[in-house]
Write a protein that holds these residues in place. Structure first.
Motif, PDB file in Angstrom:
ATOM      1  N   ALA A  72       0.866  -1.200  -0.025  1.00 27.52           N
ATOM      2  CA  ALA A  72       0.016  -0.075   0.107  1.00 27.52           C
ATOM      3  C   ALA A  72       0.777   1.186  -0.033  1.00 27.52           C
ATOM      4  CB  ALA A  72      -0.934   0.102   1.213  1.00 27.52           C
ATOM      5  N   ASP A  82       1.830   6.524   1.776  1.00 26.64           N
ATOM      6  CA  ASP A  82       0.818   5.599   1.924  1.00 26.64           C
ATOM      7  C   ASP A  82      -0.409   5.889   0.785  1.00 26.64           C
ATOM      8  OD1 ASP A  82      -1.459   3.660   2.610  1.00 26.64           O
ATOM      9  OD2 ASP A  82      -0.275   3.492   4.733  1.00 26.64           O
ATOM     10  N   ARG A  84      -3.164   5.365   0.661  1.00 24.69           N
ATOM     11  CA  ARG A  84      -4.582   5.676   1.137  1.00 24.69           C
ATOM     12  C   ARG A  84      -4.484   7.297   1.145  1.00 24.69           C
ATOM     13  NH1 ARG A  84      -4.474   6.455   7.196  1.00 24.69           N
ATOM     14  NH2 ARG A  84      -2.302   6.032   7.656  1.00 24.69           N
ATOM     15  N   TRP A  85      -3.555   8.128   1.024  1.00 20.29           N
ATOM     16  CA  TRP A  85      -3.514   9.516   1.297  1.00 20.29           C
ATOM     17  C   TRP A  85      -3.378  10.065  -0.147  1.00 20.29           C
ATOM     18  CZ3 TRP A  85      -4.697  11.581   5.684  1.00 20.29           C
ATOM     19  CH2 TRP A  85      -4.431  10.795   7.138  1.00 20.29           C
ATOM     20  N   ASP A 127      -3.654  14.239   2.442  1.00 18.64           N
ATOM     21  CA  ASP A 127      -2.943  14.297   3.954  1.00 18.64           C
ATOM     22  C   ASP A 127      -2.787  15.470   4.431  1.00 18.64           C
ATOM     23  OD1 ASP A 127      -1.709  13.951   6.496  1.00 18.64           O
ATOM     24  OD2 ASP A 127       0.100  12.836   5.517  1.00 18.64           O
ATOM     25  N   ARG A 150      -4.561   2.458  -7.660  1.00 17.49           N
ATOM     26  CA  ARG A 150      -5.660   2.373  -7.323  1.00 17.49           C
ATOM     27  C   ARG A 150      -6.074   0.848  -6.640  1.00 17.49           C
ATOM     28  NH1 ARG A 150      -6.750   3.937 -13.117  1.00 17.49           N
ATOM     29  NH2 ARG A 150      -7.113   6.127 -12.808  1.00 17.49           N
ATOM     30  N   GLN A 153      -4.688   1.496  -3.183  1.00 17.73           N
ATOM     31  CA  GLN A 153      -5.516   2.135  -2.450  1.00 17.73           C
ATOM     32  C   GLN A 153      -6.826   1.222  -1.985  1.00 17.73           C
ATOM     33  OE1 GLN A 153      -6.516   5.208  -5.245  1.00 17.73           O
ATOM     34  NE2 GLN A 153      -5.311   6.631  -4.280  1.00 17.73           N
ATOM     35  N   ALA A 154      -7.343   0.405  -2.788  1.00 17.81           N
ATOM     36  CA  ALA A 154      -8.179  -0.590  -2.420  1.00 17.81           C
ATOM     37  C   ALA A 154      -7.653  -1.533  -1.347  1.00 17.81           C
ATOM     38  CB  ALA A 154      -8.906  -1.333  -3.424  1.00 17.81           C
ATOM     39  N   ALA A 156      -5.579  -0.587   0.796  1.00 18.22           N
ATOM     40  CA  ALA A 156      -5.294   0.044   2.165  1.00 18.22           C
ATOM     41  C   ALA A 156      -6.578   0.341   2.717  1.00 18.22           C
ATOM     42  CB  ALA A 156      -4.433   1.102   1.762  1.00 18.22           C
ATOM     43  N   SER A 157      -7.594   0.277   2.029  1.00 19.26           N
ATOM     44  CA  SER A 157      -8.861   0.698   2.920  1.00 19.26           C
ATOM     45  C   SER A 157      -9.600  -0.538   3.189  1.00 19.26           C
ATOM     46  CB  SER A 157      -9.751   1.366   1.663  1.00 19.26           C
ATOM     47  OG  SER A 157     -10.224   0.555   0.629  1.00 19.26           O
ATOM     48  N   THR A 158      -9.193  -1.659   2.922  1.00 20.87           N
ATOM     49  CA  THR A 158      -9.781  -2.893   3.359  1.00 20.87           C
ATOM     50  C   THR A 158      -9.224  -3.215   4.825  1.00 20.87           C
ATOM     51  OG1 THR A 158      -8.385  -4.357   2.240  1.00 20.87           O
ATOM     52  CG2 THR A 158     -10.344  -3.937   1.011  1.00 20.87           C
ATOM     53  N   PRO A 159     -10.174  -3.507   5.597  1.00 20.33           N
ATOM     54  CA  PRO A 159      -9.689  -3.860   6.895  1.00 20.33           C
ATOM     55  C   PRO A 159      -8.947  -5.355   6.822  1.00 20.33           C
ATOM     56  CG  PRO A 159     -12.011  -4.241   7.070  1.00 20.33           C
ATOM     57  CD  PRO A 159     -11.904  -3.519   5.815  1.00 20.33           C
TER      58      PRO A 159
END
Length: 160
Positions: A72, A82, A84-85, A127, A150, A153-154, A156-159
């Motif tokens: 990620a 990261d 996600r940012w 960020d 992408r 990002q996906a 990084a967003s999944t728990p």
């Protein structure tokens, strides 16, 4: 209970090596050094000239920056962020990429731009603590890099 392992697979990797024309230009050093060192003898001058040309070309390739998406994390040269940012990734080629590298280039962004590489991706940095507002990265395959970002990002967003 098993400890979850983070996703560290390499999603994308590209070395932004110099263009063929720059390598050919760098190779011209071999005959220049050979001619300069001819008073030492033609054979030693030839070997030293070839070694100098090969060393310069090797250095240009070895010191060229890498663009990677590991797990990620997006890495562009020495910088990393990261995924996600990063906001939505925009792929630009041709005249759009040329404009984005010129007057439209955000002054406070992180830029890894190489001449001779047409495509770029631009992603806003969301960020709030980071002073860089955008990431602009040159790439020979902008669609693949954007897809890898992408995907990261996906992931990084999944728990976990």
């Amino acid at each position: 209970m098993q400890k979850p392992t983070p996703d560290t697979r390499v999603r994308y990797r590209e070395r932004l090596s110099p263009s063929l024309w720059l390598l050919v230009t760098a190779a011209v050093i071999a005959p220049m050094v050979t001619l300069t060192l001819t008073p030492l003898g033609s054979l030693p001058a030839l070997f030293i000239g070839i070694a100098a040309g090969a060393l310069l070309i090797t250095a240009l390739i070895a010191w060229s920056p890498m663009v990677r998406v590991d797990g990620a994390v997006v890495r562009a040269g020495r910088a990393h962020i990261d995924a996600r940012w990063l906001g939505p990734v925009t792929v630009l080629t041709g005249a759009d990429a040329q404009a984005a590298r010129g007057s439209v280039l955000p002054a406070r962004g992180w830029h890894l731009i190489r001449s001779g590489i047409d495509g770029i991706i631009v992603a806003p940095n969301i960020d709030p603590d980071d002073p860089a507002t955008h990431w602009t990265i040159s790439t020979r395959t902008p669609d693949r890099l954007a897809a890898a970002i992408r995907d990261a990002q996906a992931a990084a967003s999944t728990p976990v």
